[in-house]
Structures are given as C-alpha cells and as structure tokens.
Design a protein around this motif. Structure first.
Motif, PDB file in Angstrom:
ATOM      1  N   GLU A 403       0.825  -1.197   0.000  1.00  0.00           N
ATOM      2  CA  GLU A 403       0.000   0.000   0.000  1.00  0.00           C
ATOM      3  C   GLU A 403       0.866   1.258   0.000  1.00  0.00           C
ATOM      4  O   GLU A 403       0.656   2.182  -0.784  1.00  0.00           O
ATOM      5  CB  GLU A 403      -0.891  -0.043   1.246  1.00  0.00           C
ATOM      6  N   GLN A 404       1.898   1.273   0.860  1.00  0.00           N
ATOM      7  CA  GLN A 404       2.817   2.414   0.911  1.00  0.00           C
ATOM      8  C   GLN A 404       3.562   2.581  -0.399  1.00  0.00           C
ATOM      9  O   GLN A 404       3.746   3.693  -0.888  1.00  0.00           O
ATOM     10  CB  GLN A 404       3.856   2.188   2.011  1.00  0.00           C
ATOM     11  N   LEU A 405       3.986   1.433  -0.952  1.00  0.00           N
ATOM     12  CA  LEU A 405       4.774   1.472  -2.184  1.00  0.00           C
ATOM     13  C   LEU A 405       3.992   2.129  -3.305  1.00  0.00           C
ATOM     14  O   LEU A 405       4.505   2.969  -4.041  1.00  0.00           O
ATOM     15  CB  LEU A 405       5.157   0.040  -2.602  1.00  0.00           C
ATOM     16  N   ILE A 406       2.712   1.743  -3.420  1.00  0.00           N
ATOM     17  CA  ILE A 406       1.920   2.278  -4.523  1.00  0.00           C
ATOM     18  C   ILE A 406       1.514   3.721  -4.250  1.00  0.00           C
ATOM     19  O   ILE A 406       1.433   4.540  -5.150  1.00  0.00           O
ATOM     20  CB  ILE A 406       0.673   1.395  -4.772  1.00  0.00           C
ATOM     21  N   ARG A 407       1.314   4.059  -2.974  1.00  0.00           N
ATOM     22  CA  ARG A 407       0.829   5.394  -2.652  1.00  0.00           C
ATOM     23  C   ARG A 407       1.928   6.444  -2.697  1.00  0.00           C
ATOM     24  O   ARG A 407       1.665   7.639  -2.842  1.00  0.00           O
ATOM     25  CB  ARG A 407       0.190   5.378  -1.257  1.00  0.00           C
ATOM     26  N   GLU A 408       3.157   6.011  -2.581  1.00  0.00           N
ATOM     27  CA  GLU A 408       4.256   6.969  -2.430  1.00  0.00           C
ATOM     28  C   GLU A 408       4.259   8.086  -3.479  1.00  0.00           C
ATOM     29  O   GLU A 408       4.402   9.253  -3.130  1.00  0.00           O
ATOM     30  CB  GLU A 408       5.605   6.254  -2.421  1.00  0.00           C
ATOM     31  N   PRO A 409       4.087   7.765  -4.766  1.00  0.00           N
ATOM     32  CA  PRO A 409       4.114   8.860  -5.755  1.00  0.00           C
ATOM     33  C   PRO A 409       3.016   9.900  -5.494  1.00  0.00           C
ATOM     34  O   PRO A 409       3.250  11.095  -5.676  1.00  0.00           O
ATOM     35  CB  PRO A 409       3.866   8.147  -7.088  1.00  0.00           C
ATOM     36  N   LEU A 410       1.853   9.460  -5.015  1.00  0.00           N
ATOM     37  CA  LEU A 410       0.771  10.404  -4.708  1.00  0.00           C
ATOM     38  C   LEU A 410       1.179  11.317  -3.566  1.00  0.00           C
ATOM     39  O   LEU A 410       0.930  12.522  -3.587  1.00  0.00           O
ATOM     40  CB  LEU A 410      -0.500   9.642  -4.339  1.00  0.00           C
ATOM     41  N   ASP A 411       1.795  10.724  -2.553  1.00  0.00           N
ATOM     42  CA  ASP A 411       2.273  11.522  -1.422  1.00  0.00           C
ATOM     43  C   ASP A 411       3.313  12.526  -1.899  1.00  0.00           C
ATOM     44  O   ASP A 411       3.295  13.691  -1.516  1.00  0.00           O
ATOM     45  CB  ASP A 411       2.894  10.614  -0.351  1.00  0.00           C
ATOM     46  N   PHE A 413       3.757  13.848  -4.808  1.00  0.00           N
ATOM     47  CA  PHE A 413       3.212  14.953  -5.599  1.00  0.00           C
ATOM     48  C   PHE A 413       2.037  15.641  -4.913  1.00  0.00           C
ATOM     49  O   PHE A 413       1.385  16.496  -5.480  1.00  0.00           O
ATOM     50  CB  PHE A 413       2.789  14.454  -6.995  1.00  0.00           C
ATOM     51  N   ARG A 414       1.739  15.235  -3.698  1.00  0.00           N
ATOM     52  CA  ARG A 414       0.634  15.810  -2.898  1.00  0.00           C
ATOM     53  C   ARG A 414      -0.661  15.870  -3.711  1.00  0.00           C
ATOM     54  O   ARG A 414      -1.230  16.930  -3.945  1.00  0.00           O
ATOM     55  CB  ARG A 414       0.994  17.205  -2.402  1.00  0.00           C
ATOM     56  N   ILE A 415      -1.088  14.694  -4.153  1.00  0.00           N
ATOM     57  CA  ILE A 415      -2.288  14.641  -4.988  1.00  0.00           C
ATOM     58  C   ILE A 415      -3.444  14.089  -4.166  1.00  0.00           C
ATOM     59  O   ILE A 415      -3.337  12.994  -3.592  1.00  0.00           O
ATOM     60  CB  ILE A 415      -2.040  13.757  -6.226  1.00  0.00           C
ATOM     61  N   SER A 417      -6.899  13.989  -1.427  1.00  0.00           N
ATOM     62  CA  SER A 417      -7.003  13.791   0.017  1.00  0.00           C
ATOM     63  C   SER A 417      -6.601  12.354   0.336  1.00  0.00           C
ATOM     64  O   SER A 417      -6.379  11.554  -0.570  1.00  0.00           O
ATOM     65  CB  SER A 417      -8.454  14.018   0.445  1.00  0.00           C
ATOM     66  N   ALA A 418      -6.540  12.050   1.628  1.00  0.00           N
ATOM     67  CA  ALA A 418      -6.168  10.697   2.041  1.00  0.00           C
ATOM     68  C   ALA A 418      -7.116   9.664   1.434  1.00  0.00           C
ATOM     69  O   ALA A 418      -6.679   8.616   0.944  1.00  0.00           O
ATOM     70  CB  ALA A 418      -6.168  10.607   3.565  1.00  0.00           C
ATOM     71  N   ALA A 419      -8.413   9.988   1.454  1.00  0.00           N
ATOM     72  CA  ALA A 419      -9.393   9.036   0.926  1.00  0.00           C
ATOM     73  C   ALA A 419      -9.208   8.855  -0.580  1.00  0.00           C
ATOM     74  O   ALA A 419      -9.256   7.728  -1.096  1.00  0.00           O
ATOM     75  CB  ALA A 419     -10.806   9.531   1.219  1.00  0.00           C
ATOM     76  N   GLU A 420      -8.954   9.970  -1.273  1.00  0.00           N
ATOM     77  CA  GLU A 420      -8.758   9.877  -2.721  1.00  0.00           C
ATOM     78  C   GLU A 420      -7.495   9.075  -3.054  1.00  0.00           C
ATOM     79  O   GLU A 420      -7.475   8.292  -3.989  1.00  0.00           O
ATOM     80  CB  GLU A 420      -8.651  11.287  -3.329  1.00  0.00           C
TER      81      GLU A 420
END
Lengths: 572, 336
Positions: A403-411, A413-415, A417-420
C-alpha cells in the motif's frame, strides 16, 4: 519404453522411439531420482536417459528442480541436500560412489558448463593457470604440450587470439569470450557427457546464438552427449533431441523434441508452449493491432526525440553513449528500443527521464520539453512519464508494504485527500489484476510476477501518459512474463497509454510492439513498424538479432535472408 | 610499474605525510589543553627537589614560557628535522629514551602479528577442509571465543601455567625466547580472531561462488581448491584488516608489557603519563600515528599489485550505469 520415464501427470506415451530411448546402454541413466534440501523435497521421482552422442534438455521455470538435477549428476549438491534413486553414468551409480572414486570422473568424463560465465572463473588467477587444471586431466604430460593443447582448443571454440586469452584475467574478457573459455575448458579433457546449466542466459542474444551453435557443433564433432538445462523452451526445441519438461520437481512430459512440440499432451507443456514468445508471434495480436491505426493518426507524437547525443568520459576516454538519436512515438502505441548491452538503451532511458542531460538535441514528452529543464517542468515530466524497472526483486523497498509502495508517488506529488489517495491505490491495484488483500503485505511475501504488478501499479497511480518499461519481464519466468505482457497490453487498450519498451528479447518485441528502433553502439541503425523490421529487415545487425530468435528443429520459418546470416555466423 | 600506479603511489604518499603532520598538531593541542600544568605538578613537586633556578632553566630550555603557537612551531619544526626534544623529567633526549625500549615493543608486536596470522590461517583452513562431523563447528567457534576473552586474562593464565607452574620463563624481569613467545601468544590470540572472522567469512563466500563449483567439476580436491583457488581472493581483504587493526595491536602490546612486566613503550608511556612528561608523550603518540599511517600506506600500495581486478584510475570523475553502458559499448565493439 515410456515406463523408463517417470510420468506423473501425463499418461504414458507409446508413440515415440527416439534413439535416446532405444539405446540398450545409455550413457546416463537417471531413475527415481528424488532430492531434498533439508525436509523440503524439490525433485520427485525423476527419470530419463541420455544415449551416447545424444542431447537432452531439462526444461522448467525457477523452482522446477532442473538445476538441482544437474548438480546431482555433477555431484555438486550443496551440503544438506540428500538425493535418493539412481544416477547411472557409464554403468556406475554416481550417487553411491565415494568422492574418491568419483573424482577421476570429474572433468575427464563429465564436463560442466556453468550459467554465469562472469563468475565461473577465479577472478584473481589468469585464464591460463585455470586452463592448465583442465589440461592436467588429459594424457598430455609435457607442460609445453599442455599449453599447446589449450591454445588449440581456444582456437577451436572461436577465440581469436588464444595467447592473449591465455594470459588474461577473467575481468578483461567479455561474457561471450568467457563462456567460450569455459566451454573450451570443459571439452579439453574430452568428456563423454557435457552438462550445460543455462549456458547462455547471462549473455546477449546474438552471442547466445553463437554459443549455442558452438555447443551443437562441438557436440556433433566430438560425439559428446549433452545435458542441457534451460528455462527457454524455444532454445531447447532448437538444440535438443529430446526433452524433459519439469514443474515443481515433477516430470510433466518427456519425449522426442519434435513430438513434444507437435503434440504436447500435458497441460503444463501446452501452457509453456503457448507462453513462449518465439513460438507464438501473434499471441497478442488482438490486443495490440488496433494500435496500428493510431500510428497513421500522426497529429501529435507523444514523445519526440531529435538529434540527441550524449557522451561520457571514462578513464580519460570519451565514449559516445548515444549518438544523434531521433525517434518519435505516437500516442497510445508501443515503441520498442532493442539492442544488446552497450547499445545505449540505458542511456536513452536516463535521458528520457531527465536523469542525464544530452550534449545536443531535444526531447519532448507530451508538451513538456525534457531538455532545458526548469524544476517545475521536470516535475511535470516525471508526473506524466513513469518507469517500470527491470528487476522487481530489487526495485521495491523490502521494508515497505504494498500500500505504501503504490501510494508513495501520490504523497510525493501531494495529490488528492487521504481518501482519494487510497481509492487511487485500490484502482491501480485492480488495474494490474491484484486483489486488495495484498495491500498490507511486504514485497518478500509476493511472487516475482506479483512484485512486477505492484511496480506497474505504482507507475500507474499517477495516471501517466507514458510508461517506460525497462526490460520489465527479463527477471521473470516465461509464464509469468506472459501474464505481465497481457496486463500491460490490456492497460494500453483501456487507458490509451504510450509505452517505450526497452528489451533485448526480439521475440517478445515482435509480440507487443507497434514500432521498433534497433540500436547498436549508441545509434539507431534501423527503425520502422514491427512488421517492417521483422518482415523486411535491411540492416545486417537487425538480421543477426533476428536470427538469434530460436526456432524449433526442422521447423525453421525464418526468411531466407535471415538464414544466410545464420550460416555466416555458423562459420565463425 | 605503470605510470598510473606511480601517480597513485605519489598521491597516497603525499596524503600520508599530511595525515602525520595533522596527527602531530592534534596531539600537541590535546596535550596542551589537558588539565594540569606540568610546571606546577612536575617541576614544583617537592619530591623532585628542583631549585627555583633549575626550574627557570628547564622552562627556558623547553620554551614553556612561550605562547602555545610558538611552542607548536618550534616543536613541529624540530620534529620534522628528526629532533624529538628533551625529556622534562630525566633531562635525556626523547629519541634515546624511545630507542631504548622501541625494539622490545616492535619484537613483541611483530611476533604477536605472526602468531595471529598463523592461528587465523590454521583455523580458517580447518573450517574449509574438516568435515562437519569431525568438529568443523568447534573450529568455527574459535574466533568468537578468542575475541571475547580479554587479553590480560589470557596473559595471566599463561604466566600462571608456564611461568609459575612449568617455570619456562622467569616471571620477574622476564627475558629469553619463552617469555617473548607467551607474550606474543597473549597479543596474537584476540588479534587472530579478527583476522580469522574475516578470512572464514570470505572463504565461505568464495567457496559458494560458481568458479569453485566449476573447479570442483574439474576434479580439484578440497585441499587444492583451498590452496589454489579460495585462499588468495579470501586473503586479500585481510591485508586491509591488518592495516586497520595495527593500532590495536600496538595498544595491546602496551597492556601485555604491563602484564608480563616487560620494559617497552608501555612502561615508558606509563611513566610519562604519571609524571606528565609532555615531550615524551608527544613523541610516542606521534610515533604511533607514523606507524599506523605507514602500515596503511603499505597496504594501499600493495593492494593493486596483489589484486589484478583493482584498476587504478587517475582523475576519475563519476561513474554510473550509463557510463558503464557506454564502456560496455566499446567492449562489445571488439569481436567476442
């Protein structure tokens, strides 16, 4: 006949009578061979014969036990491994011989060609000093005569300057040359059996071709029996008289190569057959072919590279890694960059990702210019252009959860909200066909194929337009490769992604690319649609690459031009 | 001897000289900011019985009335010309004091090193050729056992057993072969453990490499495999380990000298510290730095000669995958 072969899933075949099986006294006779590492049994009740002068290939994916069987034949099993059953070589059971009785057979009767030539010679001793060990196994007594014999054998395996090779250290030679050296050392004492464990998997394709030709030629000339271990069904089909297909240490199918290829009976052999790119050029035609229409629609190239040159200075010498490179990729299509190591593929990727700056030329991705960067435009480039790296076993941080691995790029680039973000992660995961159960796992709890899917999901999560695929399947088994390719092509059809696909595997490129650039020493020597490159190749280098695609014995489908090159190289 | 090697050697030599100078200056600064003033604690100590006039003479001779920077300048320039100054306590040249005891310490340290190498290579050889059922595991336990035993304990044990019980050497004012031999063992045992650990780990690593399997497939017997194939690549890093632990070796020699009651640098250090004999301390610490730097210099200079894979590159700027890619291109250009 068939009762000699352990067939666990397939019904016994009665329709083949190859020479390997009619020889009354085969050179190597394996019966009921089972091998365990500690408590884990990795080879189950395997049996096969190799006759004098015959060749047999053990085929399987990682974990199939094929290398373990080879090690048992060579008696090189690691401590803690136990083998039961019979491995009868020339009337003697190798498994029950004492080491002292077996040692005289080593090298003299059973030769070994290992997998990775870069690691198969002692790095701090000269080639010559190691060759003398092999020469000591011959009848030759005199040192000068031994050396002469070595040089003669080096020449026989196609090494141009035997004396120089003799004096070199291993790191001074290329992989192809080292494999020739190793083959020379193996055949020097004239063994009657040669065990070759994935002898070409660490080599470039054209060199792979030449090494395999060399092995076949020597096998015929010197009347050596060959036990070939390979993961590549196409290579086995081209090189071996008979096949044993293994899965999970169990024989799935065995028989003459032509029989196994023309009518595979076991489900696994059929799947393997269907997954090998070289044997199924049109497997993904349905998914890929709509993309050709987009080539004509040339209003907007997604990527355009114009006149890019990049030089490096190494040890005071200037090397041109990429020389006046130009290509463009239409949106929604796959462009393959093919070439061997040193052709400049890696540098091209680094330039595309703006990790290197070119000396001259320009690169555009979508509307952003990669060259002449400002930080903000680079961030935009990186958002729209993602990389899937070659080896999923090293490209994922082992301490992170999926989950962290896939989410990292979103974090990053600050894209959203958390839910999105978590919704985007779920969507990316679903797109690559993984279940949400895996989100909390770490990479170590995933298979190679699952890892690469995670890497693809990670690239997808930013919704990029372009994905650079750097040999995305070269570290994976062929059946896993087929799954990944399928995922990539359906994603392209669904999301309209543009791919830059870097590979040395021509057969794979033929299956999935729309356009191809062939690179050699930093230059594009030929480019065109996949049909043009594979149907009417013009450049000699393209021809030699194409001829390296294995084709099954007696079933050559290659164009006459390709054949000519193959002949030329055979003579080498 | 290639040009590149000579350039490399010259560069390393220059670096070594700079390190020695810095070590000298650093020692000087540390000694001068240590609490306690040698003038009051040594010279004015009633036990020493110096008269005021003598004290003034010593202060003038040592330059103790000068500013610290001036003292440093005098001391450093004297050091560079090989003059280590005069001892404050005994009024004899420092160089003479050190020369009297240096040979004893060097003999002890080098025989300790010899013992350590012998033990380490023997144990490491055993781990490779002794089968599991005949006690290979026991051999593998030796390094951690050796490493965890303080060397004064080993020393006291050896003195008790061989000095008092077997009377192989005199315990008071020991001399002769056996005295040195057991002191060397005392130093060598913990030191051997460090070498053996590196050596065994490297041997295991090398034994797992493909080339070892290929050599075995040519019928090379385990002992020959060890001697002709595994030993050299596994032993090369030991050169670095020795160079890095030579400081420890000297330090342990000082402790062992005390335990065995030998005269040597150890006893000189002890005396100088207790009497705050700064010139002697400065000289000994600097000498230690010189030895350490020299040994490391030798190791660095030897390494490229021993290992054919080490390529000396002058003025390498940067190196990464893309450059390798390009470098491979050149190689691929040559006909395989």
């Amino acid at each position: 006949m068939a009762s000699q072969i352990a067939l666990n899933t397939a019904p016994p075949r009665t329709d083949f009578k190859g020479p390997a099986l009619v020889q009354a006294r085969p050179l190597l006779k394996v019966r009921n061979l089972s091998i365990s590492y500690g408590r884990q049994q990795v080879v189950h009740d395997v049996g096969f014969d190799i006759g004098h002068g015959e060749s047999l290939a053990l085929i399987g994916e990682s974990g199939s036990g094929k290398s373990t069987i080879a090690k048992a034949v060579l008696r090189l099993l690691p401590n803690g491994a136990t083998a039961s059953g019979q491995v009868v070589f020339d009337e003697q059971d190798i498994l029950s011989l004492s080491e002292r009785r077996f040692r005289p057979l080593r090298g003299r009767d059973i030769g070994f060609v290992p997998q990775d030539p870069g690691n198969a010679l002692n790095p701090v001793r000269t080639i010559g000093s190691q060759a003398l060990e092999a020469a000591a196994l011959t009848d030759e007594r005199h040192p000068a005569a031994r050396k002469a014999l070595i040089l003669e054998t080096f020449a026989k395996v196609g090494l141009d300057n035997p004396q120089r090779v003799y004096e070199s250290y291993p790191h001074q030679l290329s992989g192809g040359m080292l494999q020739r050296v190793l083959i020379a050392l193996a055949i020097l004492p004239r063994p009657s059996l040669l065990v070759a464990d994935e002898p070409t998997s660490a080599l470039d394709v054209t060199i792979q071709k030449r090494i395999l030709e060399l092995l076949s030629r020597l096998q015929e000339e010197l009347d050596i029996s060959l036990l070939l271990i390979t993961h590549d069904l196409a290579i086995a089909g081209e090189r071996a008289g008979s096949l044993v297909v293994l899965k999970g240490g169990v024989v799935q199918e065995a028989g003459r190569t032509s029989a196994v290829f023309s009518s595979p009976t076991s489900p696994y052999a059929r799947k393997l057959h269907a997954d090998v790119p070289a044997l199924n050029p049109d497997r993904y035609a349905k998914l890929r072919d709509p993309g050709f229409a987009r080539l004509a629609d040339d209003r907007q190239a997604k990527i355009s590279v114009e006149g890019v040159t990049k030089r490096f200075s190494v040890d005071g010498k200037v090397l041109t890694a990429v020389d006046d490179l130009s290509f463009s990729v239409a949106a929604g299509t796959t462009h393959a960059l093919v070439g061997e190591s040193g052709s400049g593929k890696t540098t091209t990727i680094r330039l595309l990702l703006a990790l290197e700056e070119p000396e001259s030329g320009s690169i555009r991705v979508s509307h952003d210019t990669v060259t002449s960067p400002g930080v903000s435009s680079l961030r935009s480039v990186w958002r729209h252009l993602q990389l899937v790296y070659q080896n999923p076993f090293t490209s994922l941080d082992p301490s992170w959860k999926v989950e962290q691995l896939i989410r990292e790029p979103l974090d990053r680039f600050r894209i959203g909200s958390a839910a999105e973000r978590s919704a985007a992660v779920q969507e990316a995961l679903a797109n690559v066909g993984l279940s949400a159960d895996l989100l909390q796992r770490k990479p170590s709890a995933l298979s190679g194929g699952q890892r690469q899917r995670v890497a693809i999901a990670r690239a997808l999560v930013l919704k990029p337009d372009v994905i650079v695929l750097d040999e995305p399947t070269s570290a994976l088994d062929v059946s896993v490769q087929a799954d990944i390719v399928e995922v990539l092509l359906s994603l392209q059809a669904k999301l309209g992604l543009t791919y830059v696909f870097v590979s040395h595997d021509l057969a794979l490129v033929r299956q999935l690319a729309h356009t191809v650039s062939v690179m050699q020493r930093g230059r594009i020597v030929e480019h065109g649609t996949v049909h043009e490159i594979f149907g009417k190749p013009k450049h000699d280098y393209t021809l030699s690459l194409l001829s390296s695609i294995p084709s099954v014995r007696g079933e050559k489908v290659s164009a006459p031009a390709v054949r000519r090159v193959a002949q030329k190289e055979l003579a080498l | 001897m290639s040009n590149a090697y000579l350039t490399y050697a010259g560069k390393r030599l220059g670096q070594a000289v700079i390190v020695i100078l810095l070590a000298y200056i650093f020692t000087f600064v540390v000694v001068s900011i240590l609490p306690g003033d040698p003038i009051t604690s040594v010279l004015r100590n009633p036990q020493n019985g110096f008269s005021e006039q003598e004290i003034a003479e010593i202060i003038a001779a040592q330059g103790l009335d000068q500013p610290v920077l001036v003292q440093l300048w005098h001391s450093l320039s004297a050091f560079l010309t090989g003059d280590l100054g005069m001892s404050m306590r005994s009024n004899r040249p420092v160089a003479t004091l050190i020369a009297e005891v240096l040979s004893s310490t060097l003999i002890l340290a080098s025989s300790g090193l010899a013992v350590a190498l012998f033990l380490a290579f023997t144990v490491a050889y055993g781990t490779q050729v002794v089968p599991k059922k005949y006690g290979q595991g026991l051999l593998r336990a030796f390094p951690s056992l050796f490493l965890s035993t303080p060397n004064f304990v080993i020393g006291l044990f050896l003195i008790h057993l061989f000095g008092f019980q077997l009377r192989l050497f005199r315990v008071i004012e020991p001399d002769g072969f056996w005295a040195t031999f057991f002191a060397a063992i005392t130093i060598g045992i913990p030191f051997s453990a460090q070498i053996a650990e590196v050596l065994i780990a490297n041997l295991d690593h090398e034994a797992e490499q493909d080339y070892a399997a290929v050599a075995r497939s040519r019928g090379i017997a385990p002992r020959r495999l060890f001697a002709t194939h595994l030993l050299k690549p596994a032993a090369l890093p030991v050169v670095t380990v020795i160079a890095l632990t030579v400081g420890e070796l000297l330090g342990n020699s000082l402790i062992t000298e005390t335990v065995f009651g030998r005269t040597g640098i150890g006893s000189l250090v002890q005396r100088s510290v207790s009497t705050q004999d700064l010139p002697v301390l400065q000289a000994i610490v600097s000498l230690g730095a010189v030895i350490f730097v020299l040994v490391n210099l030798i190791a660095d200079l030897l390494y490229p000669l021993l290992d054919p894979r080490v390529k000396i590159v002058v003025g390498r700027k940067r190196r990464h995958a893309a450059a390798d890619d390009a470098a491979l291109g050149l190689e691929a250009g040559a006909k395989p």
